[in-house]
Scaffold this active site. Structure first.
Site, PDB file in Angstrom:
ATOM      1  N   LYS A 140     -10.681  -9.266   5.202  1.00  0.00           N
ATOM      2  CA  LYS A 140     -11.451  -9.818   6.312  1.00  0.00           C
ATOM      3  C   LYS A 140     -11.459  -8.837   7.471  1.00  0.00           C
ATOM      4  O   LYS A 140     -10.546  -8.032   7.610  1.00  0.00           O
ATOM      5  CB  LYS A 140     -10.893 -11.176   6.753  1.00  0.00           C
ATOM      6  CG  LYS A 140      -9.581 -11.095   7.510  1.00  0.00           C
ATOM      7  CD  LYS A 140      -9.238 -12.433   8.115  1.00  0.00           C
ATOM      8  CE  LYS A 140      -7.844 -12.471   8.724  1.00  0.00           C
ATOM      9  NZ  LYS A 140      -7.770 -11.938  10.082  1.00  0.00           N
TER      10      LYS A 140
ATOM     11  N   HIS B 220       0.832  -1.207   0.000  1.00  0.00           N
ATOM     12  CA  HIS B 220       0.000   0.000   0.000  1.00  0.00           C
ATOM     13  C   HIS B 220       0.871   1.263   0.000  1.00  0.00           C
ATOM     14  O   HIS B 220       0.617   2.204  -0.729  1.00  0.00           O
ATOM     15  CB  HIS B 220      -0.952   0.005   1.204  1.00  0.00           C
ATOM     16  CG  HIS B 220      -2.220  -0.752   0.948  1.00  0.00           C
ATOM     17  ND1 HIS B 220      -2.246  -2.112   0.822  1.00  0.00           N
ATOM     18  CD2 HIS B 220      -3.494  -0.332   0.751  1.00  0.00           C
ATOM     19  CE1 HIS B 220      -3.496  -2.496   0.578  1.00  0.00           C
ATOM     20  NE2 HIS B 220      -4.266  -1.440   0.533  1.00  0.00           N
TER      21      HIS B 220
END
Lengths: 276, 198
Positions: free
Chosen positions: B106, B36
């Site tokens: 998740k 990221h």
């Protein structure tokens, strides 16, 4: 070399097979769920467990931190046992039983895997008992240590205070660490001892009954209380947020009252071998 | 179950509601913390309008000396989701920069992410710990930044009927928020009630 290959088999088995007590608890949880999302999650989990075992493939890509508990007679060198365990871990990492999970904090470089090894001396001369847990990172991140009293939680230095700490840990974890969880709790000790003892509680079978009646009652009540939170499988709601709570109580310094809460994902990988 | 092909269109996104189960087909990109940061500091054209999968897969390399771009060199062994909340801080900027249509992960993401997907994106939940099962649905197309380490690299994956649950939709609904709010009420009630055992 023989011991290396025994340990290598233990690593493979731990990475690819869920212990029966956990699998059975997941099956029971699936029967209890009424909402279709959580029921479906649990049946997918059970399907994955079967597949991983059948194909001898790691159940979860996060093969965790390898934590060994070794019990051996003083005729075995701990230096040699440590060397053998490290060797087996390196072979397992190359042989895809383990994902390279060790990262050097200073330079951020991946360096394979580094096991944690706890030794204990055994009076029995002919045996070595080796237990292994592959501890996942997601559920480790939601584990923690509390100090009592805790004014923010209105938790005092007693079992009710302990109960509040455990509830708080699970409430804050929500679905982040892959529930339904298994929870190890330790009360007392110094900070590192509390953490270590709460982790060791995860090695107990879910079917193991606490020998201390107060703690047995406490474990049962914790299980019921946490499951009332309704966080459910993967945090998407449901009846089962935890499969089991295991508690150990020890000695504390008069000034301190630590509560260690070690949380495991549903995928609690623990196995053991006993060698003659 | 609804089958969706990548790239997802605006219509695809807007018709999805929390609770829907969909099967993803096409290309997705794994990215964790390090990836990221890299994606924000650099530009990666291929992920534009695409799908990010929070996942650090376990991958078998056939030959270490082979070309890293050769997709036949890698086999996915286990590839379930990792905890998404670690990526909360980077995600609004990533969505803005690349027009990401969907995030698979998740554990859910925070309110800033829910704001940033409003009207244009969805968060999809895979089930944690299903690495072995999901690996059967995935093939490696390419890998970038393998020097970050196997889990942190950016793996471009071809997926077939990858089942995921819509848990945060483009209309500001989040199952995680509802579960947290309901559990908060029960939590406060439970910590008010004393343990009677000892």
């Amino acid at each position: 070399m023989e011991l290396t290959s025994e340990i290598l088999s233990l690593i493979r088995k731990t990475s690819t097979e869920i212990p029966n007590d956990i699998r059975d608890a997941l099956k029971n949880a699936k029967e209890k769920e009424t909402n279709s999302i959580s029921k479906n999650i649990l049946s997918n989990i059970l399907e994955n467990i079967e597949l991983a075992k059948k194909e001898s493939t790691p159940i979860c890509q996060d093969t965790g931190v390898p934590i060994f508990y070794v019990k051996s007679h003083n005729s075995y060198s701990q230096i040699e046992l440590r060397r053998i365990i490290n060797e087996a871990i390196n072979i397992a990492t190359t042989g895809i039983s383990l994902r390279p999970n060790a990262v050097d904090c200073l330079n951020d470089k991946p360096i394979g895997n580094k096991p944690i090894i706890h030794f204990e001396e055994s009076a029995e001369s002919s045996q070595i008992e080796i237990e292994l847990m592959l501890k996942g990172g997601g559920s480790e991140n939601v584990s923690g240590i509390y100090q009592l009293p805790n004014t923010e939680l209105n938790a005092e230095r007693n079992m009710d205070g302990v109960r509040i700490c455990v509830l708080d840990a699970v409430f804050k974890a929500q679905g982040k660490g892959c529930p339904p969880y298994i929870i190890g709790v330790a009360i007392g000790g110094t900070i590192e001892e509390t953490a270590s003892l709460s982790k060791k509680e995860l090695m107990r079978s879910l079917n193991d009954v606490n020998k201390i009646s107060e703690l047995k009652m406490f474990e049962e009540q914790m299980l019921d209380d946490i499951n009332l939170l309704g966080i459910g499988p993967m945090g998407l709601g449901g009846k089962t947020t935890v499969l089991g709570v295991k508690v150990n109580s020890g000695i504390r310094h008069p000034a301190s009252f630590f509560v260690g809460v070690s949380i495991s994902c549903w995928c609690l990988r623990r196995q053991s071998i006993c060698l003659n | 179950m609804l089958k969706l092909k990548t790239p997802f269109s605006q219509e695809d996104i807007l018709k999805l509601n929390v609770g829907d189960v969909i099967l993803v087909n096409g290309t997705i990109f794994t990215a964790r913390d390090k990836a990221h940061k890299y994606l924000l500091e650099n530009y990666a054209e291929q992920i534009k309008g695409g799908i990010i999968y929070h996942c650090g897969p376990l991958v078998k390399t056939i030959n270490d000396n082979m070309n890293k771009r050769d997709n036949n060199n890698y086999i996915i062994i286990s590839a379930g989701p990792t905890t998404s909340s670690r990526m909360n801080q980077f995600t609004p900027a990533i969505i803005e920069k690349y027009g990401i249509k969907a995030i698979i992960g998740k554990g859910g993401m925070d309110s800033k992410v829910l704001d940033s997907i409003k009207g244009r994106g969805v968060y999809l939940s895979a089930i944690g710990g299903l690495g072995a099962l999901y690996a059967k649905l995935m093939k490696v197309k390419c890998v970038e930044k393998l020097e970050f380490g196997m889990p942190e690299a950016i793996w471009e994956l071809e997926v077939k009927d990858f089942p995921v649950i819509v848990t945060m939709d483009a209309k500001e609904n989040s199952i995680y928020d509802s579960v947290q709010q309901a559990s908060k009420k029960r939590f406060l009630k439970l910590i008010g009630a004393k343990f009677q055992g000892i």
